[in-house]
Enzyme design. Structure first.
Site, PDB file in Angstrom:
ATOM      1  N   ASP A 269     -15.214 -56.662 -15.099  1.00  0.00           N
ATOM      2  CA  ASP A 269     -15.820 -55.471 -15.679  1.00  0.00           C
ATOM      3  C   ASP A 269     -15.827 -55.696 -17.179  1.00  0.00           C
ATOM      4  O   ASP A 269     -14.767 -55.912 -17.790  1.00  0.00           O
ATOM      5  CB  ASP A 269     -14.985 -54.227 -15.357  1.00  0.00           C
ATOM      6  CG  ASP A 269     -15.256 -53.656 -13.981  1.00  0.00           C
ATOM      7  OD1 ASP A 269     -15.961 -54.298 -13.187  1.00  0.00           O
ATOM      8  OD2 ASP A 269     -14.750 -52.549 -13.697  1.00  0.00           O
TER       9      ASP A 269
ATOM     10  N   HIS B 188     -12.112 -62.342 -11.620  1.00  0.00           N
ATOM     11  CA  HIS B 188     -12.514 -62.830 -10.303  1.00  0.00           C
ATOM     12  C   HIS B 188     -13.451 -64.029 -10.432  1.00  0.00           C
ATOM     13  O   HIS B 188     -14.029 -64.265 -11.495  1.00  0.00           O
ATOM     14  CB  HIS B 188     -13.184 -61.702  -9.515  1.00  0.00           C
ATOM     15  CG  HIS B 188     -12.253 -60.584  -9.162  1.00  0.00           C
ATOM     16  ND1 HIS B 188     -11.813 -60.347  -7.877  1.00  0.00           N
ATOM     17  CD2 HIS B 188     -11.644 -59.646  -9.936  1.00  0.00           C
ATOM     18  CE1 HIS B 188     -10.987 -59.311  -7.870  1.00  0.00           C
ATOM     19  NE2 HIS B 188     -10.875 -58.866  -9.112  1.00  0.00           N
TER      20      HIS B 188
ATOM     21  N   SER C  11      -9.656 -58.649 -23.562  1.00  0.00           N
ATOM     22  CA  SER C  11     -10.000 -59.854 -24.303  1.00  0.00           C
ATOM     23  C   SER C  11     -11.420 -60.258 -23.941  1.00  0.00           C
ATOM     24  O   SER C  11     -12.261 -59.393 -23.692  1.00  0.00           O
ATOM     25  CB  SER C  11      -9.008 -60.974 -24.016  1.00  0.00           C
ATOM     26  OG  SER C  11      -9.191 -62.018 -24.958  1.00  0.00           O
TER      27      SER C  11
END
Length: 284
Positions: A91, A148, A251
């Site tokens: 995300d 992921h 980050s």
């Protein structure tokens, strides 16, 4: 662009970056029921959608770090496309995306850095991406912080590169040359059906740690030397969409892809929000 941004970038050079991040690392792991008002304030301030969380009850999170690295419901981020679909590892917000030109990666207007620098000077690994593709994604404090797999891949190398810890907020990235190649980072390299793929997990100001599912916590580091771990037995294979690591707080990820025919999604323009496991492009 704010007139104050260049001054903030200059100030960031003077901050005790690693000392501040070590403090955040400790504070984020304090467990106390007295933190609940602060956790609720954080959720309100950054607009976290706890309905998507596997555990929506805030009282079950004993620390800030537990909240930052919360799991999502299995149905919250469905995996899009097929085996040739490149999906987002996080995300996040798109910082930049496109072709790697002669080993040069675009950072922001007027700023580039090299694949070789990003990979800690590993020439042989860098050559595979010299004319490939890249996608840079920024995770803010409000985003889901687990990472992921963009493609199914088998781990070949993990590189820890010590460095600075500049903020990776867009307003700073525009004013610090070669920021992603100067910040501390963990680079994970995989063999995939379309060729080699690298995910550079960029450390940043107040990022207390970077973790992978096979090695656990890789940073904060001990020592200042580049370390390279090779995986010749190829024991770690992760499916497209599977969890591979996590950040504490927020980050950036720089995704490197080979010179293989790839059509990046038209929506991959700067500042666009993308969700983990959503389509970034299609290999053909």
């Amino acid at each position: 662009m704010s007139k104050i941004d260049p001054w903030l970038a200059r100030l960031s050079h003077l901050l005790p970056q690693h000392a501040l991040s070590r403090v955040v690392h400790r504070l984020a792991r304090i467990e106390s029921p007295q933190l609940q008002p602060l956790l609720r304030a954080f959720v309100r301030r950054f607009g976290l959608n706890m309905d998507e969380a596997a555990e929506p009850d805030l009282t079950t999170y004993p620390s800030f770090n537990a909240l930052f690295t919360r799991a999502l419901r299995e149905d919250a981020r469905p995996l899009e496309g097929d085996a040739n679909t490149l999906v987002s590892p996080a995300d996040s917000r798109v910082s930049a995306a496109g072709r790697i030109e002669g080993g040069q990666i675009f950072q922001a207007k007027g700023h580039h850095y090299t694949v070789r620098e990003l990979l800690g000077g590993e020439d042989e690994l860098a050559e595979a991406f010299r004319h490939g593709h890249f996608v840079t994604l920024y995770l803010s404090p409000r985003h889901y912080h687990r990472l992921h797999m963009p493609l199914t891949g088998t781990l070949t190398h993990m590189i820890h590169v010590p460095g600075r810890l500049f903020s990776v907020a867009p307003r700073i990235v525009r004013h610090v040359p070669r920021l992603y190649a100067r910040n501390e980072r963990v680079v994970t390299c995989f063999d995939t059906p379309v060729g080699p793929m690298a995910m550079a997990l960029i450390g940043a100001q107040n990022v207390g740690s970077i973790e992978t599912v096979w090695a656990g916590e890789v940073t904060p580091p001990h020592g200042r030397e580049i370390s390279v771990s090779e995986y010749p037995d190829r024991a770690v294979t992760l499916e497209r969409g599977a969890e591979m690591g996590r950040f504490n707080l927020g980050s950036s990820v720089v995704l490197l892809l080979p010179d293989h025919p790839l059509k990046l999604a038209e929506h991959l323009t700067p500042e666009t929000e993308v969700r983990v496991r959503s389509t970034l492009g299609q290999f053909y």
